[in-house]
Design an enzyme around this catalytic site. Structure first.
Site, PDB file in Angstrom:
ATOM      1  N   GLY A   1      -7.123   4.758  -3.697  1.00 13.99           N
ATOM      2  CA  GLY A   1      -6.034   4.896  -4.661  1.00 13.99           C
ATOM      3  C   GLY A   1      -6.561   5.565  -5.909  1.00 13.99           C
ATOM      4  N   GLY A   2      -5.799   5.465  -6.982  1.00  9.58           N
ATOM      5  CA  GLY A   2      -6.196   6.159  -8.202  1.00  9.58           C
ATOM      6  C   GLY A   2      -7.444   5.592  -8.842  1.00  9.58           C
TER       7      GLY A   2
ATOM      8  N   GLY B   1      -9.622   3.068  -7.110  1.00  2.00           N
ATOM      9  CA  GLY B   1     -10.568   2.431  -6.208  1.00  2.00           C
ATOM     10  C   GLY B   1     -10.516   2.960  -4.793  1.00  2.00           C
TER      11      GLY B   1
ATOM     12  N   VAL C   1     -11.556   1.658  -0.565  1.00  2.00           N
ATOM     13  CA  VAL C   1     -11.929   0.584   0.350  1.00  2.00           C
ATOM     14  C   VAL C   1     -12.710   1.202   1.502  1.00  2.00           C
ATOM     15  CG1 VAL C   1     -11.128  -1.268   1.851  1.00  2.00           C
ATOM     16  CG2 VAL C   1      -9.907  -0.770  -0.278  1.00  2.00           C
TER      17      VAL C   1
ATOM     18  N   LYS D   1     -14.370  -3.135  -1.392  1.00  2.00           N
ATOM     19  CA  LYS D   1     -13.440  -2.491  -2.319  1.00  2.00           C
ATOM     20  C   LYS D   1     -14.211  -2.145  -3.585  1.00  2.00           C
ATOM     21  CE  LYS D   1      -8.868  -3.187  -4.396  1.00  2.00           C
ATOM     22  NZ  LYS D   1      -7.723  -4.127  -4.466  1.00  2.00           N
TER      23      LYS D   1
ATOM     24  N   ASP E   1       2.870  -9.859  -5.847  1.00  4.00           N
ATOM     25  CA  ASP E   1       3.093  -8.515  -5.292  1.00  4.00           C
ATOM     26  C   ASP E   1       3.181  -8.581  -3.777  1.00  4.00           C
ATOM     27  OD1 ASP E   1       3.545  -5.780  -5.335  1.00  4.00           O
ATOM     28  OD2 ASP E   1       1.416  -5.265  -5.312  1.00  4.00           O
TER      29      ASP E   1
END
Length: 632
Positions: A20-21, A23, A25, A40, A134
């Site tokens: 993602g922006g 991090g 995995v 991660k 979430d």
């Protein structure tokens, strides 16, 4: 980050799983404990305090939570000023992908099972004071074995936290599944997770979230705050009214109108069991829309998951966390027994999932092993105290008694098989394999031991303590092995979905049996050797005529992958474990016999006592149950 890079001197990065922006995995190998893990990595050197706080909180909460449905965090650290978290490696697919593959909604039995697993995991998190905040299909991960895991506690908070993880002018969550109170920026509690669970159930049933995707945030906010989504039983005709009502209640605008996780689990459990009475609606809760009755869900198999599960990664993880102890305990008739009031079927409790149960040939002992690296032995005849076996240092995935009952073999993901003297309660030998072991079986004459060793079946000469043969032919990991009663044939089932028969004397392949549409998890011969049973991830059991190499129509009825099969000693009955139920069939008529219910986790192993009067089952709920046959 790049493949081959090593973090903290032990975690070697192998392949990127996602990014993602801020991090990434990675799939990685833990060289210190010899296991594969997920790592991660926070990519920003100078991350904001907010981002650092979220990252640290994910690690802290993951390490603290304990439940089979919650992702395990093993370790945290820094690499070149970058924070990283080490977690259990999950193989399968998230529910967002499953929903995308089923635009009209998933089969009802699968929706009920997935919803029940999510509710049970949420109940455990909420009981430990953690609110996810979430929850959504992308954060619910379905392992190939059928177990659902809640992932990504990055914005979770604890009930006793002194400060919420918020930022001025921002709210946290995923718009399609955010509760109204989250949109308003209010302090939230566990009820916001229940709203998100309702939205997830809605998406599982209909293929879309409660309100349409593609709308901008302001439109979505207005919809979640003011509008009521179309009832699920108006979108999909086969949704039963009690399930539609439950989804409506979960999507209530007011947090106090939503049922909590234990109540949701109870209601979904009742819907999964057609014989159980449905709990009444919550008192004082008016129906949002009129309902039309729908049929109860029929039994159906879960579609096969496409990615292969790492060999018992969760069990290997449990072994690494707890250290290097491995014990065998002999339980008395009163020790460690019990459960809910009046429940006397539970004879043993482990601290992690039970993976194998087996009776000794004389029926005196029942042994069980699991992720806590303990083998426990229940004396079915007398009180006998307890004793410890030498250290093994890894989870127990499979057990087998020799035909004379003097030796117990135990094995696991640490690439070794321990042979223990049952009478002396001590280890007598150890065999080293090339991969983790998922199944072991002694030949009837006690001269050979077979193991399921990655993609091969290995035969051990027990007198010499060396490998006598390596049988090759499976194209994926072997899950189960079993000798025929005369010792002339060995059967094996694997993740390639086939059953193979081997000529033991000739050390060669004899036949390949096809018909399952998913991995074969268990094989077992009938006492006369004429029939072979195989249980599969396609939720069916097949009975093969060994001489003709043919199978009758599969035995169906399970909503979940079949993990274990076993014949009664007289050959009249077959038991299988799958989902939370132990299922029975009369072999001759192939008709369903009474089932056993009581486990709260997936049943992993079943075994009949030699006298045929008892049936044992082990489960991911960490218990061993012994059932008395209520039939002739």
């Amino acid at each position: 980050m790049r493949a081959g890079e090593e973090l903290a001197g032990r975690y070697r990065l192998e392949a990127e799983l996602g990014h993602g922006g801020t991090g990434e995995v990675w799939r990685a190998h833990d060289s210190a404990l010899g296991r594969d893990v997920a790592v991660k990595v926070l990519l920003e050197f100078d991350a904001s305090e907010e981002l650092l706080g979220r990252f640290r909180r994910e690690a802290e909460i993951g390490a603290r939570l304990r439940h089979p449905g919650l992702t395990v965090v093993h370790d945290t650290g820094r690499h070149e000023k970058r924070l990283f978290i080490v977690m259990e490696l999950l193989e399968g697919e998230d529910l967002a992908r499953r929903i995308a593959a089923h635009p009209g909604g998933l089969p009802l039995p699968e929706v009920l099972d997935l919803g029940l697993q999510a509710a049970e995991a949420l109940a455990a998190a909420h009981a430990q004071g953690v609110v996810h905040r979430d929850l959504k299909p992308a954060n619910l991960f379905l392992l190939t074995e059928g177990r659902l895991k809640i992932c990504d506690f990055g914005i979770a908070r604890t009930a006793d936290a002194t400060a919420a993880l918020t930022a001025t002018g921002r709210v946290f969550g995923t718009p399609a599944y955010m509760a109204p109170e989250q949109w308003r920026g209010e302090q939230v509690d566990a009820s916001c997770d229940m709203y998100a669970l309702g939205g997830t159930l809605y998406a599982l049933l209909t293929g879309t979230p409660p309100f349409p995707l593609g709308e901008n945030a302001w439109v979505l906010m207005r919809l979640h705050l003011d509008e009521t989504p179309a009832a699920t039983d108006t979108v999909r005709a086969d949704v039963p009214a009690p399930l539609a009502e439950l989804v409506d209640e979960l999507l209530s605008k007011e947090p106090g109108d939503r049922p909590d996780a234990p109540a949701v689990a109870e209601r979904l459990r009742a819907l999964l069991d057609p014989g159980a009475p449905l709990p009444p609606p919550r008192p004082g809760r008016p129906a949002l829309l009129g309902r039309r009755a729908g049929p109860r869900p029929a039994s159906a198999g879960r579609p096969a998951v496409t990615r292969r599960n790492l060999l018992l990664g969760g069990l290997a993880a449990a072994a690494g966390v707890a250290g290097g102890t491995y014990t065998v305990r002999l339980l008395t008739k009163d020790e460690n027994r019990g459960g809910p009031a009046g429940d006397r079927s539970v004879v043993a409790r482990h601290t992690d999932a039970v993976q194998s149960v087996v009776f000794s040939p004389d029926g005196r002992f029942l042994a069980s092993g699991g992720g806590d690296r303990e083998v426990r032995m229940w004396d079915m005849t007398a009180d006998s105290g307890s004793a410890s076996f030498p250290t093994r240092g890894a989870a127990v995935t499979c057990l087998a008694f020799s035909d004379d009952g003097t030796v117990l073999a135990s094995a696991g993901p640490d690439r070794s098989i321990t042979l223990s003297d049952v009478g002396r309660r001590s280890a007598k030998a150890q065999l080293w394999t090339s991969a983790g072991v998922m199944s072991v079986a002694f030949s009837p004459d006690g001269t050979l031991l077979a193991d399921a060793d990655d993609r091969v079946v290995r035969l051990w000469d027990l007198a010499a303590g060396t490998a006598a043969a390596v049988l090759r032919g499976h194209t994926a990991a072997v899950r189960s092995v079993a000798f025929s009663p005369d010792g002339g044939t060995l059967a094996s089932g694997g993740e390639d979905g086939v059953v193979r028969l081997w000529d033991v004397a000739g050390r060669s392949a004899a036949a390949t049996l096809t018909g399952h549409t998913a991995h074969v998890a268990s094989v077992a011969f009938s006492p006369d050797g004429k029939t072979l049973a195989s249980g599969s991830g396609d939720t069916t059991v097949r009975l093969w005529d060994v001489a003709r190499r043919t199978a009758a129509a599969p035995l169906t009825g399970s909503n979940s992958p079949v993990r274990s099969v076993a014949f009664s000693q007289d050959g009249n009955y077959l038991a299988s474990g799958g989902g939370r139920t132990v299922r029975l069939w009369e072999v001759v008529t192939r008709s369903a016999a009474p089932n056993f219910n009581g486990h709260t986790g997936a049943v992993t192993s079943v075994a009949f006592s030699p006298d045929g009067l008892h049936l044992a089952s082990g489960s991911e709920d960490a218990t061993v149950r012994v059932w008395r046959r209520p039939f002739p």
